[in-house]
Design an enzyme around this catalytic site. Structure first.
Site, short mmCIF file in Angstrom:
data_model
loop_
_atom_site.label_atom_id
_atom_site.label_comp_id
_atom_site.label_asym_id
_atom_site.label_seq_id
_atom_site.Cartn_x
_atom_site.Cartn_y
_atom_site.Cartn_z
N LYS A 1 0.70 -1.18 0.03
CA LYS A 1 0.05 -0.09 -0.01
C LYS A 1 0.81 1.26 0.02
CE LYS A 1 -2.88 0.86 3.48
NZ LYS A 1 -3.95 1.56 4.31
N SER A 2 1.78 1.39 0.84
CA SER A 2 2.57 2.42 0.85
C SER A 2 3.42 2.72 -0.39
CB SER A 2 3.62 2.33 2.12
OG SER A 2 3.36 2.02 3.16
N ASP B 1 2.03 -1.19 11.93
CA ASP B 1 0.55 -1.54 11.36
C ASP B 1 0.37 -3.00 11.77
OD1 ASP B 1 -0.16 0.89 10.36
OD2 ASP B 1 0.87 0.53 8.56
N LYS C 1 -4.69 5.72 15.17
CA LYS C 1 -4.73 4.96 13.82
C LYS C 1 -6.15 4.94 13.21
CE LYS C 1 -0.57 3.57 12.54
NZ LYS C 1 -0.03 3.96 11.37
N ARG D 1 -7.60 -3.72 9.77
CA ARG D 1 -6.48 -4.59 10.63
C ARG D 1 -7.38 -5.34 11.84
NH1 ARG D 1 -2.52 -3.59 7.11
NH2 ARG D 1 -2.01 -1.54 6.63
#
Length: 444
Positions: free
Chosen positions: A26-27, A325, A352, A402
Site C-alpha cells: 500500500k505504501s 501496522d 490509527k 486490521r
C-alpha cells in the site's frame, strides 16, 4: 451494527496449505501514483494495490490533471503533469479511509499555488492531522481545519514555498514523506532529521524518479534526508512488491493453525517494514525467506511459513516503526503463545483508523483472553496453543480493516468461532482477503 454491515463468522480451520500472493504494498502504491503524476511522460506501474485507499489517491491525482488509466493487462499507465504542474481540483478531494493519502497529498500540494479541501469517512475524520499541518505551515501553506486539526480541512498552498529543516518529534514516515513531497516544488534544500528510522519507501522512490536526494546517517543512527527542490522527475516502470502488512495475516494464521505450511510469494522485505517477521521468529515462528531478490529498488522474497509453538515476547519499543501496522495481528499471535507478552511504546496505535490498543483489548477479552490495557500498550496472557473459546461477540471492528482481519485469523484457532461485526473495511487494503483464506483451507 449498521444495517449495511457485513458480519462474518470465522471458525476453527483445518491445516492451511498452498502457495499464495498478497496484494501490492500500500505504501509503495500510493507513492508510485503520486510521483508518476509529477513526472513528465508515461510511467507504468504493475502490481498496484487496487484497494479503496489507493484508488482514493488515483482519483485525487486525476482531479488535479494527471491521466491515469488501468490497462486490460492489469498494469496502470500514468501520464504526469510535471512538478509544479498540478491543477486546481474542481471539488473536494474525498480520501475515504486513507490517512496516508491525506497526509502525503497535503505535502504534495503545500508547494503548489492551489486550494484544496480534504474530506473523508467517519473514521478518517477522527484522525488528527496536526503533525503534518505544523511543518507544512512553516513552509508557507495555510490551513483551515475542523476542531483538533481534523477533516474536513481546507489548505492553500504557497508557490514558491519556503524550504525548512525539520526534526521529526515522533517517528512518522507519513510526516517525513509529506515534507519531502512539499520540497519537490520548493526552491533550495528541504531537510528532514529523523532520530528513529521509519519506512524509507519515499526516499527510495524519489531517487528512482530522479530527484536529487542525499541521506546522511550519523554515528548515533540519526538520519538527515536532504532534498534539492524544483526537481524534474523522469517516468518509471515500477513493479510493486506484495504488502508485508497484508502478508502478516496469512503468515500468523499458518503459524497458529496446527499442521499448516504455506508459501507467500513476492513479499516486500524492506528492513524498515520487517519487524513482525523478526518478532515472530523470536517467538519461535517457523518463517523461512527463500528466493530473496530485488524488484524496483525494493528487497523482496518468498516466505515459507510452518505452524509453530510460540512463546511470549517483550519487544523493544524501538522496533515499533518497523511494524507499527502489524501490532493487531501480533497481539493475536501473543494470545496463542506460552507465557505473558508485554507490549509498550505503542502510543501511535491510539490514532490509527481506530484506537487499536482499546479495540484489540476489548476484542481479546470477548474471545476469552486475559489482557491488561496500558496507556502505551497491552499485557497479554498467552493460551499456550489452547484454542480461543470464542465466546461473546460480535467483535467491534471500529471500521478498522486490521482489527477485522486480526479477529478473522483468531476465529481460525477458536473452538466456538469468532463473529466479526463488519468485514467491509477490509476492502481498503486487502480486497479478496476472505477468498484468499479460503484457498488455503475450507472456511465454514
Amino acid at each position: 451494527m449498521e444495517p449495511s454491515a457485513q458480519p462474518r463468522s470465522f471458525t476453527k480451520a483445518p491445516p492451511l496449505s498452498g502457495t499464495i500472493s498478497v496484494p501490492g504494498d500500500k505504501s509503495i502504491s500510493h507513492r508510485s501514483l503520486m510521483l508518476s503524476a509529477l513526472a513528465v511522460g508515461e510511467s507504468r506501474v504493475e502490481g498496484l494495490l487496487e484497494g479503496e485507499d489507493v484508488l482514493a489517491t488515483a482519483a485525487a491525482m486525476r482531479a488535479m490533471g494527471a491521466d491515469i488509466l488501468r490497462g486490460g493487462d492489469g498494469a496502470w499507465r500514468i501520464h504526469g503533469v510535471g512538478v509544479g504542474g498540478l491543477l486546481q481540483p474542481g471539488q473536494a478531494l474525498d480520501m475515504g479511509n486513507s490517512g496516508t493519502s491525506t497526509r502525503l497529498l497535503m505535502g504534495l500540494l503545500a508547494s503548489h499555488a492551489l486550494t484544496a479541501t480534504f474530506i473523508g469517512d467517519a473514521s478518517l475524520s477522527k484522525r488528527p492531522m496536526g503533525r503534518v499541518i505544523e511543518p507544512l505551515s512553516a513552509m508557507g501553506a495555510e490551513f483551515t481545519a475542523s476542531p483538533g486539526g481534523r477533516l474536513p480541512l481546507t489548505m492553500r498552498g504557497l508557490c514558491p514555498a519556503v524550504p525548512i529543516e525539520y526534526r521529526l518529534p515522533v517517528a512518522s514516515a507519513q510526516v517525513k514523506s509529506a515534507i519531502l513531497l512539499a520540497g519537490l516544488n520548493t526552491p533550495g534544500i528541504t531537510r528532514v532529521i529523523e532520530p528513529v528510522p521509519t519506512r524509507d519507501h519515499s526516499e527510495r522512490m524519489l531517487s528512482g524518479f530522479g530527484a536529487r536526494l542525499d541521506i546522511d546517517i550519523a554515528s548515533d543512527g540519526v538520519r538527515t534526508i536532504s532534498l534539492e527542490g524544483e526537481a524534474e522527475l523522469k517516468p518509471q516502470h515500477i513493479v510493486v512488491p506484495g504488502d508485508p502488512s497484508s502478508a502478516a495475516f496469512p503468515m500468523v494464521a499458518a503459524l497458529l493453525v496446527p499442521g499448516s505450511r504455506i508459501v507467500i510469494e513476492n513479499v516486500g522485505l524492506n528492513d524498515t517494514r520487517a519487524g513482525l517477521i523478526e518478532l515472530l521468529r523470536e517467538m519461535g515462528g517457523g518463517i523461512e525467506i527463500v528466493n530473496a531478490r530485488e524488484a524496483g529498488g525494493e528487497p523482496v522474497g518468498d516466505l515459507v511459513v510452518t505452524a509453530s509453538a510460540l512463546k511470549a515476547v517483550e519487544p523493544d519499543p524501538a522496533r515499533v516503526p518497523s511494524m507499527v501496522d502489524e501490532f493487531p495481528i501480533a497481539f493475536i499471535a501473543a494470545a496463542m503463545a506460552k507465557g505473558r507478552s508485554i507490549f509498550r511504546g505503542l502510543e501511535e496505535l491510539r490514532v490509527k483508523e481506530s484506537d487499536r490498543i482499546t479495540a484489540m483489548a476489548e476484542g481479546l477479552r470477548l474471545i476469552g483472553v486475559e489482557v491488561e490495557e496500558l496507556e502505551d500498550g497491552l499485557v497479554i496472557e498467552g493460551r499456550d496453543g489452547d484454542p480461543f473459546p470464542g465466546r461473546g461477540g460480535p467483535i467491534s471492528t471500529k471500521l478498522d480493516h486490521r482489527i477485522a482481519m486480526s479477529f478473522a485469523v483468531a476465529g481460525l484457532v477458536s473452538s466456538g468461532g469468532v463473529m466479526v461485526d463488519d468485514m467491509r473495511p477490509v476492502a481498503t487494503s486487502f480486497p479478496g482477503f476472505v477468498t484468499l483464506l479460503e484457498t488455503l483451507g475450507p472456511l465454514q
